[in-house]
Scaffold this motif. Structure first.
Motif, PDB file in Angstrom:
ATOM      1  N   THR A 125     100.033  59.249  64.130  1.00  0.00           N
ATOM      2  CA  THR A 125      99.078  59.743  63.246  1.00  0.00           C
ATOM      3  C   THR A 125      99.565  60.142  61.998  1.00  0.00           C
ATOM      4  OG1 THR A 125      97.203  59.495  65.091  1.00  0.00           O
ATOM      5  CG2 THR A 125      96.691  60.661  62.745  1.00  0.00           C
ATOM      6  N   TYR A 126      99.256  59.857  60.762  1.00  0.00           N
ATOM      7  CA  TYR A 126      99.482  60.342  59.655  1.00  0.00           C
ATOM      8  C   TYR A 126      98.187  61.152  59.231  1.00  0.00           C
ATOM      9  CZ  TYR A 126     103.558  57.213  59.900  1.00  0.00           C
ATOM     10  OH  TYR A 126     104.689  56.538  60.110  1.00  0.00           O
ATOM     11  N   ALA A 127      98.203  62.422  59.175  1.00  0.00           N
ATOM     12  CA  ALA A 127      96.893  62.955  58.709  1.00  0.00           C
ATOM     13  C   ALA A 127      97.201  64.065  57.881  1.00  0.00           C
ATOM     14  CB  ALA A 127      96.272  63.264  60.079  1.00  0.00           C
ATOM     15  N   SER A 128      96.138  64.354  57.101  1.00  0.00           N
ATOM     16  CA  SER A 128      96.288  65.802  56.176  1.00  0.00           C
ATOM     17  C   SER A 128      95.576  66.867  56.920  1.00  0.00           C
ATOM     18  CB  SER A 128      95.383  65.572  55.076  1.00  0.00           C
ATOM     19  OG  SER A 128      95.794  64.398  54.194  1.00  0.00           O
ATOM     20  N   VAL A 129      96.322  67.444  58.042  1.00  0.00           N
ATOM     21  CA  VAL A 129      95.874  68.380  58.868  1.00  0.00           C
ATOM     22  C   VAL A 129      96.927  69.739  58.644  1.00  0.00           C
ATOM     23  CG1 VAL A 129      95.235  69.204  61.219  1.00  0.00           C
ATOM     24  CG2 VAL A 129      94.941  66.769  60.400  1.00  0.00           C
TER      25      VAL A 129
ATOM     26  N   ILE B 206     102.315  61.003  68.193  1.00  0.00           N
ATOM     27  CA  ILE B 206     103.080  61.603  67.375  1.00  0.00           C
ATOM     28  C   ILE B 206     102.238  61.909  66.273  1.00  0.00           C
ATOM     29  CG2 ILE B 206     105.212  61.116  65.807  1.00  0.00           C
ATOM     30  CD1 ILE B 206     106.193  59.274  67.908  1.00  0.00           C
ATOM     31  N   ASN B 207     102.408  63.413  65.713  1.00  0.00           N
ATOM     32  CA  ASN B 207     101.708  63.449  64.439  1.00  0.00           C
ATOM     33  C   ASN B 207     102.661  63.709  63.105  1.00  0.00           C
ATOM     34  OD1 ASN B 207      99.201  63.806  65.874  1.00  0.00           O
ATOM     35  ND2 ASN B 207      99.843  65.809  66.813  1.00  0.00           N
ATOM     36  N   LYS B 208     102.334  63.312  62.199  1.00  0.00           N
ATOM     37  CA  LYS B 208     103.053  63.353  60.965  1.00  0.00           C
ATOM     38  C   LYS B 208     101.979  63.525  59.959  1.00  0.00           C
ATOM     39  CE  LYS B 208     107.096  60.712  62.389  1.00  0.00           C
ATOM     40  NZ  LYS B 208     107.957  59.678  62.010  1.00  0.00           N
ATOM     41  N   SER B 209     102.729  64.047  58.703  1.00  0.00           N
ATOM     42  CA  SER B 209     101.915  64.447  57.441  1.00  0.00           C
ATOM     43  C   SER B 209     101.493  63.131  56.874  1.00  0.00           C
ATOM     44  CB  SER B 209     102.821  65.330  56.575  1.00  0.00           C
ATOM     45  OG  SER B 209     103.244  66.538  57.250  1.00  0.00           O
ATOM     46  N   SER B 210     100.264  63.418  56.071  1.00  0.00           N
ATOM     47  CA  SER B 210      99.801  62.239  55.193  1.00  0.00           C
ATOM     48  C   SER B 210     100.913  61.520  54.481  1.00  0.00           C
ATOM     49  CB  SER B 210      98.819  62.516  54.139  1.00  0.00           C
ATOM     50  OG  SER B 210      97.684  63.034  55.150  1.00  0.00           O
TER      51      SER B 210
ATOM     52  N   PRO C 155      88.061  54.513  46.817  1.00  0.00           N
ATOM     53  CA  PRO C 155      86.858  54.365  47.570  1.00  0.00           C
ATOM     54  C   PRO C 155      86.132  53.120  47.720  1.00  0.00           C
ATOM     55  CG  PRO C 155      87.279  56.467  46.403  1.00  0.00           C
ATOM     56  CD  PRO C 155      88.006  55.405  45.553  1.00  0.00           C
ATOM     57  N   ALA C 156      86.055  52.390  46.338  1.00  0.00           N
ATOM     58  CA  ALA C 156      85.108  51.294  46.432  1.00  0.00           C
ATOM     59  C   ALA C 156      85.947  49.839  47.145  1.00  0.00           C
ATOM     60  CB  ALA C 156      84.826  50.875  44.982  1.00  0.00           C
TER      61      ALA C 156
ATOM     62  N   ARG D  15      92.412  56.073  57.999  1.00  0.00           N
ATOM     63  CA  ARG D  15      91.485  57.272  58.551  1.00  0.00           C
ATOM     64  C   ARG D  15      90.817  57.684  57.170  1.00  0.00           C
ATOM     65  NH1 ARG D  15      92.469  59.423  63.490  1.00  0.00           N
ATOM     66  NH2 ARG D  15      92.160  61.599  62.473  1.00  0.00           N
ATOM     67  N   GLU D  16      91.474  57.945  56.333  1.00  0.00           N
ATOM     68  CA  GLU D  16      90.911  58.691  55.039  1.00  0.00           C
ATOM     69  C   GLU D  16      91.824  58.522  53.773  1.00  0.00           C
ATOM     70  OE1 GLU D  16      89.231  63.151  53.907  1.00  0.00           O
ATOM     71  OE2 GLU D  16      90.192  62.605  55.737  1.00  0.00           O
TER      72      GLU D  16
END
Length: 354
Positions: free
Chosen positions: A108-112, A127-131, A194-195, A228-229
């Motif tokens: 997971t690449y996430a802004s956490v 596995i967690n990685k940065s965005s 976004p669109a 995801r985002e």
């Protein structure tokens, strides 16, 4: 332990009792082992004890659990057939068994906050990685959050590990995901992201799947790719929100205008319908009157007219009986006779005035 060995330790301990710090044994008293009863079996017992100790220390075996596969390596050469779940032995110094996880894994690449490249939980398969930082088509930096699920192709696990090593995820999954995300997202401006979210997600999934499937021996099975985002810069996000608000206001105004136009059109149609209704009513009434007049005209035949004339003449004759001074002239013709009154007669005038 043999008696002579016990005597040796006792003498050694006695000779050093006066200087405890000069020898490493100090007040050590060797334990007494008496194997005299074993006789000729003593060497075999020693050998067994030594072998057990070596077995425990060397651990020449490996346990492969469910959801894992083992790869036996003999003097650096990987066996082509993987080992299934169970207990497997190998020769120390010459062989080893590499345990490989074949269950579904997730990166997971996430802004956490707190998630970085070193915060990896590989043991659980997560596995967690940065965005993923991406430059849009104008060079503006945006962050993309993605989750990828995958697993090793069990049919070629030994070949995969021999080619990519045990850190195959860092060589196959990570660079592929980053390259594809940057390539796809980089085609858009930040305001367009976004669109076009659905189109971007579909393109990322398609491109990653194609690249993974085209690798030699197909080492990895790709299960899913989820966008995801899309994390935009604050300024761009605020600008998009203002545009959305303006768009919503315009849509609201358009709906209000349509509503008023519909209402006005309804009132106009109602007026038209009302006017048409009145006109239709008048036309129907006129048609009915004309039809009645026609029917009346058709009913006035000569016998009926003659009968009406006779009736009127009869009434005047009755009137002349009581008004002898009146001068009335009857002229036959039409529905009733024409009546002429001589108004020059003074008596008649007085009768009329009354």
């Amino acid at each position: 332990m043999p008696a002579d060995l016990n005597d040796y330790f006792n003498k050694k301990n006695g000779s050093n009792s006066g200087n405890k710090n000069s020898q490493p044994f100090g007040n050590f008293k060797a334990p007494e082992f008496n194997f005299k009863g074993f006789g000729k079996f003593a060497p075999a017992i020693y050998t067994a004890i030594i072998l057990i100790l070596l077995f425990v220390l060397a651990r020449p075996f490996a346990i492969v659990n469910s959801g894992e596969m083992g790869i036996k390596v003999t003097t650096g050469e990987f066996d082509s057939k993987a080992l299934g779940p169970g207990l497997h032995f190998f020769i120390p110094l010459f062989q080893k068994i590499i345990i490989v996880d074949t269950k579904v894994r997730q990166v997971t690449y996430a802004s956490v906050e707190g998630v970085n490249e070193s915060n990896l939980n590989r043991g659980s398969g997560v596995i967690n990685k940065s965005s993923i930082s991406v430059l849009d088509s104008r060079g503006l930096s945006v962050s993309i959050d993605v989750t990828v699920q995958y697993s090793l192709n069990e049919a070629v696990v030994p070949q995969t590990i021999a080619t990519w090593n045990t850190n195959w995820e860092d060589k196959i999954i990570d660079p592929t995901v980053r390259d594809v995300v940057r390539s796809v997202v980089g085609k858009y401006t930040a305001e367009e992201l976004p669109a076009n979210r659905n189109a971007i997600a579909s393109q990322i999934n398609e491109d990653i799947g194609r690249i993974i499937a085209n690798l030699p021996n197909k080492p990895v099975t790709l299960n899913s790719v989820q966008l995801r985002e899309i994390v935009l810069p604050a300024g761009v996000k605020q600008q998009i929100e203002l545009v959305q608000i303006a768009k919503q206001e315009a849509e609201r105004a358009a709906q209000e205008a349509i509503k008023k136009a519909t209402l006005a059109e309804g009132e106009a149609n109602a007026t038209i319908i009302s006017s048409k209704g009145r006109a239709d009513a008048a036309r129907i009434e006129a048609d009915a009157q004309a039809y009645a007049n026609k029917e009346i005209a058709n009913s006035l035949n000569n016998p009926l007219l003659n009968l009406k004339q006779i009736e009127v003449q009869g009434k005047f004759n009755e009137a002349l009986k009581t008004n002898t001074d009146a001068k009335i002239f009857l002229t036959p013709g039409g529905a009733v006779p024409n009546i002429w009154v001589d108004t020059k007669d003074a008596k008649q005038q007085s009768a009329i005035s009354r």
